[in-house]
Design a protein around this motif. Structure first.
Motif, PDB file in Angstrom:
ATOM      1  N   LEU B 185      34.870  40.574  39.731  1.00  0.00           N
ATOM      2  CA  LEU B 185      34.374  39.749  40.923  1.00  0.00           C
ATOM      3  C   LEU B 185      34.141  38.333  40.381  1.00  0.00           C
ATOM      4  CD1 LEU B 185      32.832  39.670  43.800  1.00  0.00           C
ATOM      5  CD2 LEU B 185      30.691  40.000  42.291  1.00  0.00           C
ATOM      6  N   ILE B 186      33.959  38.014  38.948  1.00  0.00           N
ATOM      7  CA  ILE B 186      33.492  36.918  38.666  1.00  0.00           C
ATOM      8  C   ILE B 186      34.930  36.286  38.004  1.00  0.00           C
ATOM      9  CG2 ILE B 186      32.518  35.533  36.523  1.00  0.00           C
ATOM     10  CD1 ILE B 186      30.377  36.964  38.276  1.00  0.00           C
ATOM     11  N   ASP B 187      35.845  36.860  37.508  1.00  0.00           N
ATOM     12  CA  ASP B 187      37.150  36.507  36.823  1.00  0.00           C
ATOM     13  C   ASP B 187      37.810  35.915  37.994  1.00  0.00           C
ATOM     14  OD1 ASP B 187      36.236  37.051  34.290  1.00  0.00           O
ATOM     15  OD2 ASP B 187      37.381  38.897  34.310  1.00  0.00           O
ATOM     16  N   LYS B 188      37.879  36.893  39.380  1.00  0.00           N
ATOM     17  CA  LYS B 188      38.771  36.384  40.502  1.00  0.00           C
ATOM     18  C   LYS B 188      38.400  35.543  41.419  1.00  0.00           C
ATOM     19  CE  LYS B 188      41.538  40.651  39.901  1.00  0.00           C
ATOM     20  NZ  LYS B 188      41.875  41.864  40.180  1.00  0.00           N
ATOM     21  N   LYS B 189      36.945  34.992  40.923  1.00  0.00           N
ATOM     22  CA  LYS B 189      36.155  34.056  41.890  1.00  0.00           C
ATOM     23  C   LYS B 189      36.107  34.551  43.303  1.00  0.00           C
ATOM     24  CE  LYS B 189      37.199  30.848  38.693  1.00  0.00           C
ATOM     25  NZ  LYS B 189      36.170  30.342  37.749  1.00  0.00           N
ATOM     26  N   TYR B 190      35.571  35.509  43.298  1.00  0.00           N
ATOM     27  CA  TYR B 190      34.979  36.186  44.759  1.00  0.00           C
ATOM     28  C   TYR B 190      35.944  36.476  45.490  1.00  0.00           C
ATOM     29  CZ  TYR B 190      30.441  35.458  42.653  1.00  0.00           C
ATOM     30  OH  TYR B 190      29.347  35.623  41.808  1.00  0.00           O
ATOM     31  N   ASP B 191      37.259  36.679  45.128  1.00  0.00           N
ATOM     32  CA  ASP B 191      38.462  36.938  46.140  1.00  0.00           C
ATOM     33  C   ASP B 191      38.180  38.313  46.967  1.00  0.00           C
ATOM     34  OD1 ASP B 191      39.145  38.777  44.432  1.00  0.00           O
ATOM     35  OD2 ASP B 191      41.158  38.842  44.573  1.00  0.00           O
ATOM     36  N   GLU B 192      38.856  38.485  47.958  1.00  0.00           N
ATOM     37  CA  GLU B 192      38.639  39.476  49.004  1.00  0.00           C
ATOM     38  C   GLU B 192      38.630  40.899  48.613  1.00  0.00           C
ATOM     39  OE1 GLU B 192      37.101  39.416  51.937  1.00  0.00           O
ATOM     40  OE2 GLU B 192      36.871  37.347  51.494  1.00  0.00           O
ATOM     41  N   SER B 193      39.619  41.142  47.690  1.00  0.00           N
ATOM     42  CA  SER B 193      39.900  42.500  46.894  1.00  0.00           C
ATOM     43  C   SER B 193      38.899  42.911  46.162  1.00  0.00           C
ATOM     44  CB  SER B 193      41.261  42.382  46.331  1.00  0.00           C
ATOM     45  OG  SER B 193      41.370  41.464  44.977  1.00  0.00           O
ATOM     46  N   SER B 194      38.319  41.691  45.044  1.00  0.00           N
ATOM     47  CA  SER B 194      37.146  42.116  44.262  1.00  0.00           C
ATOM     48  C   SER B 194      35.772  42.312  45.057  1.00  0.00           C
ATOM     49  CB  SER B 194      37.182  41.066  43.199  1.00  0.00           C
ATOM     50  OG  SER B 194      36.666  39.686  43.761  1.00  0.00           O
ATOM     51  N   LYS B 195      35.829  41.536  45.946  1.00  0.00           N
ATOM     52  CA  LYS B 195      34.446  41.768  47.077  1.00  0.00           C
ATOM     53  C   LYS B 195      34.327  43.216  47.421  1.00  0.00           C
ATOM     54  CE  LYS B 195      33.254  37.271  48.931  1.00  0.00           C
ATOM     55  NZ  LYS B 195      33.185  36.555  50.214  1.00  0.00           N
ATOM     56  N   LYS B 196      35.696  43.554  47.958  1.00  0.00           N
ATOM     57  CA  LYS B 196      35.727  44.693  48.582  1.00  0.00           C
ATOM     58  C   LYS B 196      35.376  46.004  47.589  1.00  0.00           C
ATOM     59  CE  LYS B 196      39.114  47.555  51.375  1.00  0.00           C
ATOM     60  NZ  LYS B 196      40.605  47.697  51.876  1.00  0.00           N
ATOM     61  N   SER B 197      35.733  45.808  46.532  1.00  0.00           N
ATOM     62  CA  SER B 197      35.631  46.726  45.208  1.00  0.00           C
ATOM     63  C   SER B 197      34.160  46.812  45.306  1.00  0.00           C
ATOM     64  CB  SER B 197      36.251  46.550  44.068  1.00  0.00           C
ATOM     65  OG  SER B 197      37.690  46.553  44.331  1.00  0.00           O
ATOM     66  N   VAL B 198      33.659  45.524  44.906  1.00  0.00           N
ATOM     67  CA  VAL B 198      32.031  45.712  44.725  1.00  0.00           C
ATOM     68  C   VAL B 198      31.313  46.386  45.946  1.00  0.00           C
ATOM     69  CG1 VAL B 198      30.020  43.906  44.364  1.00  0.00           C
ATOM     70  CG2 VAL B 198      32.288  43.514  43.011  1.00  0.00           C
ATOM     71  N   LEU B 199      31.742  46.010  46.945  1.00  0.00           N
ATOM     72  CA  LEU B 199      31.186  46.433  48.321  1.00  0.00           C
ATOM     73  C   LEU B 199      31.263  47.995  48.209  1.00  0.00           C
ATOM     74  CD1 LEU B 199      31.717  43.785  51.110  1.00  0.00           C
ATOM     75  CD2 LEU B 199      29.702  44.257  50.013  1.00  0.00           C
ATOM     76  N   ASN B 200      32.289  48.488  47.851  1.00  0.00           N
ATOM     77  CA  ASN B 200      32.765  50.109  47.783  1.00  0.00           C
ATOM     78  C   ASN B 200      31.536  50.551  46.787  1.00  0.00           C
ATOM     79  OD1 ASN B 200      33.843  52.228  48.376  1.00  0.00           O
ATOM     80  ND2 ASN B 200      35.242  52.086  46.836  1.00  0.00           N
ATOM     81  N   LEU B 201      31.504  49.963  45.798  1.00  0.00           N
ATOM     82  CA  LEU B 201      30.568  50.490  44.586  1.00  0.00           C
ATOM     83  C   LEU B 201      29.168  50.384  45.114  1.00  0.00           C
ATOM     84  CD1 LEU B 201      30.311  51.239  41.485  1.00  0.00           C
ATOM     85  CD2 LEU B 201      29.863  48.596  41.304  1.00  0.00           C
ATOM     86  N   ALA B 202      28.710  49.399  45.624  1.00  0.00           N
ATOM     87  CA  ALA B 202      27.564  49.238  46.385  1.00  0.00           C
ATOM     88  C   ALA B 202      26.940  50.560  47.379  1.00  0.00           C
ATOM     89  CB  ALA B 202      27.099  47.805  46.880  1.00  0.00           C
ATOM     90  N   GLN B 203      28.198  50.640  48.170  1.00  0.00           N
ATOM     91  CA  GLN B 203      28.019  51.778  49.320  1.00  0.00           C
ATOM     92  C   GLN B 203      27.766  53.075  48.568  1.00  0.00           C
ATOM     93  OE1 GLN B 203      27.450  50.960  52.173  1.00  0.00           O
ATOM     94  NE2 GLN B 203      27.458  53.309  52.745  1.00  0.00           N
ATOM     95  N   GLN B 204      28.496  53.278  47.375  1.00  0.00           N
ATOM     96  CA  GLN B 204      28.390  54.547  46.631  1.00  0.00           C
ATOM     97  C   GLN B 204      27.020  54.681  46.067  1.00  0.00           C
ATOM     98  OE1 GLN B 204      31.212  56.034  43.823  1.00  0.00           O
ATOM     99  NE2 GLN B 204      32.782  54.788  44.628  1.00  0.00           N
ATOM    100  N   TYR B 205      26.348  53.687  45.569  1.00  0.00           N
ATOM    101  CA  TYR B 205      25.069  53.779  45.097  1.00  0.00           C
ATOM    102  C   TYR B 205      24.249  54.160  46.167  1.00  0.00           C
ATOM    103  CZ  TYR B 205      25.531  51.996  40.464  1.00  0.00           C
ATOM    104  OH  TYR B 205      25.661  51.502  38.723  1.00  0.00           O
ATOM    105  N   ILE B 206      24.341  53.440  47.422  1.00  0.00           N
ATOM    106  CA  ILE B 206      23.388  53.855  48.376  1.00  0.00           C
ATOM    107  C   ILE B 206      23.373  55.032  49.012  1.00  0.00           C
ATOM    108  CG2 ILE B 206      22.686  53.069  50.838  1.00  0.00           C
ATOM    109  CD1 ILE B 206      23.525  50.136  49.921  1.00  0.00           C
ATOM    110  N   GLU B 207      24.774  55.683  48.996  1.00  0.00           N
ATOM    111  CA  GLU B 207      24.660  57.220  49.599  1.00  0.00           C
ATOM    112  C   GLU B 207      24.382  58.239  48.709  1.00  0.00           C
ATOM    113  OE1 GLU B 207      29.012  57.503  50.573  1.00  0.00           O
ATOM    114  OE2 GLU B 207      28.980  55.773  52.051  1.00  0.00           O
TER     115      GLU B 207
END
Lengths: 110, 296
Positions: B185-207
């Motif tokens: 997320l930091i290295d790729k400067k918040y590009d869409e693919s890295s954002k998507k991965s982070v959002l997916n991770l966040a969703q896993q935490y919530i579920e």
């Protein structure tokens, strides 16, 4: 047949190397190759070399530290386990951050 | 055999013979030294008292038995006999044999009562024949099997821990993998693919948090388990917030928030793990709850 054996051996080796990342806590150990004092509350960032290296972050409030204290210099050996991802903030302007795994408990060489 | 071969043979065989002789002499000297060790008795050594180095069986059979040894053995056997007589009347020897004419040589096997096979635990604790043997290792005595019945509270907690741990494993919120996602997320400067991965991770935490909240049982640990489940949700929300990049100042605030949430989560995780140990519950490798065990 030989190729199959090589494939199975490679798969086992891969799993053995990847397995640590599939644990709830990550076991690490290696020599410090890079160390940064972070501005967020005395946090220390340490990048470790092999055998189980990577970026790890020592926190004064969370990390349970055994002998011989927190990461202090390049070349020092660290051994312990780490938890979730955490951020070391090196600079604010420009914003420079280093993500790493938060060290839960560790011991170090002198 | 040529002369060269003979010479070669002599050169090779000579050191072997010399080494063999040295080893033999060395071994003989050790054996001699061991035999010369003095046995310490009251009033001097065996050599000085001319008791000599009799093996144990000879002490009992030899015609030249030293009186102090016989007395010592008699005292030990009498004390053993007396203590057994009091506590295990069923094993009391024949009264005609309890006279002072108790002979060491012939009466040992006949008159010395053996500890009962089916005596109560209390009796075993009061009378321990090993106590009569000086310098006997206490470790040998302490190797008793633990026959305590398993505590039902422990079983409940263990079941709860296994269910809880299995759920965490199922969601595969793996700390090792998530570091890569957060770095990207930091290295790729918040590009869409890295954002998507982070959002997916966040969703896993919530579920994961929602599922953990549904787990019942584990009376003593239920409260801590619920707190940890909520902490998982907070980490998920904080992770989600990291993707909302606007500027550096805002990101810095989000990072600080994320760090504090992770610290809180870690404390709760460690507290929860510690509780299992406090209740004496241990998980073996491969069980669901093994993630709460300290690293070996």
């Amino acid at each position: 047949m030989r190729n199959l054996k090589v494939f199975i051996f490679s798969l086992m080796l891969y799993l053995a190397l990847v397995a640590p990342t599939a644990e709830a806590t990550v076991h690490f150990g290696g020599q410090i190759t890079k160390i940064i004092g972070c501005i967020n509350f005395g946090v220390i960032y340490a990048r470790l070399g092999p055998p189980r290296g990577g970026p790890y972050i020592w926190s004064p409030t969370i990390t349970k530290t055994y002998s011989f204290g927190p990461p202090s210099h390049v070349g020092q050996w660290l051994l312990g386990n780490a938890g979730p991802s955490y951020y070391c903030i090196e600079r604010i302007y420009p914003l420079t951050v280093h993500p790493g795994l938060l060290i839960l408990m560790m011991g170090s060489s002198r | 055999m040529s002369s060269i071969q003979k010479k070669l043979f002599i050169i090779l065989i000579t050191p072997v013979i010399v080494i063999f002789i040295i080893i033999t002499v060395f071994a003989l000297s050790i054996i001699t030294q061991n035999n010369k060790k003095d046995i310490v008795y009251k009033g001097g050594t065996a050599n000085s008292m001319r008791i000599n180095r009799l093996p144990t069986k000879d002490i009992f059979t030899s015609a030249n038995k030293p009186n102090n040894v016989i007395n010592k053995v008699n005292t030990l056997l009498n004390s053993w006999q007396n203590s057994t007589k009091i506590k295990h009347s069923a094993y009391t020897p024949d009264p005609t044999n309890t006279s002072s004419t108790f002979g060491v040589d012939t009466e040992i096997q006949k008159d010395v009562p053996k500890p009962p096979q089916d005596s109560t635990k209390q009796d075993n604790e009061q009378f321990n024949p090993w106590d009569l043997i000086p310098n006997h290792s206490k470790q040998i005595q302490s190797k008793k099997p633990d026959n305590k019945a398993k505590n039902p509270v422990k079983i409940t907690i263990k079941t709860y821990g296994n269910t809880y741990g299995s759920t965490i494993k199922k969601y595969a919120v793996q700390f090792g993998n998530q570091n890569k996602i957060m770095s990207d997320l930091i290295d790729k400067k918040y590009d869409e693919s890295s954002k998507k991965s982070v959002l997916n991770l966040a969703q896993q935490y919530i579920e994961l948090s929602n599922e953990l909240l549904k787990i019942n049982g584990g009376d003593a640990l239920h409260s801590s388990g619920q707190k940890l489940a909520n902490a998982y949700k907070n980490v998920g929300l904080a992770t989600k917030n990291l993707t909302l990049y606007t500027d550096d100042t805002d990101t810095l605030k989000r990072l600080y928030t994320y760090n504090s949430v992770v610290e809180d989560f870690t404390k709760k995780y460690l507290d929860f793990s510690t509780l299992f140990g406090a209740y004496g519950v241990q998980f073996s490798e491969g069980e669901g709850g093994d993630i709460f065990m300290p690293p070996m």
